[in-house]
Design a protein around this motif. Structure first.
Motif, PDB file in Angstrom:
ATOM      1  N   GLN A   1      15.732  -4.675 -23.483  1.00  0.00           N
ATOM      2  CA  GLN A   1      15.011  -3.869 -24.060  1.00  0.00           C
ATOM      3  C   GLN A   1      15.341  -2.455 -24.286  1.00  0.00           C
ATOM      4  O   GLN A   1      15.235  -1.409 -24.136  1.00  0.00           O
ATOM      5  N   ASP A   2      15.974  -2.774 -22.870  1.00  0.00           N
ATOM      6  CA  ASP A   2      17.352  -1.574 -22.587  1.00  0.00           C
ATOM      7  C   ASP A   2      17.748  -1.300 -24.135  1.00  0.00           C
ATOM      8  O   ASP A   2      18.997  -1.713 -24.015  1.00  0.00           O
ATOM      9  N   GLU A   3      17.865   0.163 -24.296  1.00  0.00           N
ATOM     10  CA  GLU A   3      18.627   0.697 -25.282  1.00  0.00           C
ATOM     11  C   GLU A   3      19.395   1.336 -25.115  1.00  0.00           C
ATOM     12  O   GLU A   3      20.321   2.340 -26.266  1.00  0.00           O
TER      13      GLU A   3
END
Length: 61
Positions: free
Chosen positions: A14-16
């Motif tokens: 989920q880390d963008e």
């Protein structure tokens, strides 16, 4: 799979933050490729024009 490992993997996917930097890098590479192509094409056209002018000046003198 342990719950802790699953939560860690989910947070990783989920880390963008890294994706944004990668997108900017790809955009910069695309712009550089377009500039190189344009300069190469225009360079040939300008070179041909100057050669034509030089030939005309030699014939006139």
């Amino acid at each position: 799979m342990e719950k802790e490992t699953l939560v860690t993997l989910l947070a990783f996917f989920q880390d963008e933050d890294g994706a944004t930097a990668l997108e900017y890098g790809l955009l910069a590479a695309l712009i550089a490729a377009v500039i190189i192509g344009a300069v190469t094409t225009l360079g040939q056209v300008v070179g041909n024009t100057f050669n034509s002018i030089a030939s005309s000046m030699k014939a006139a003198s």
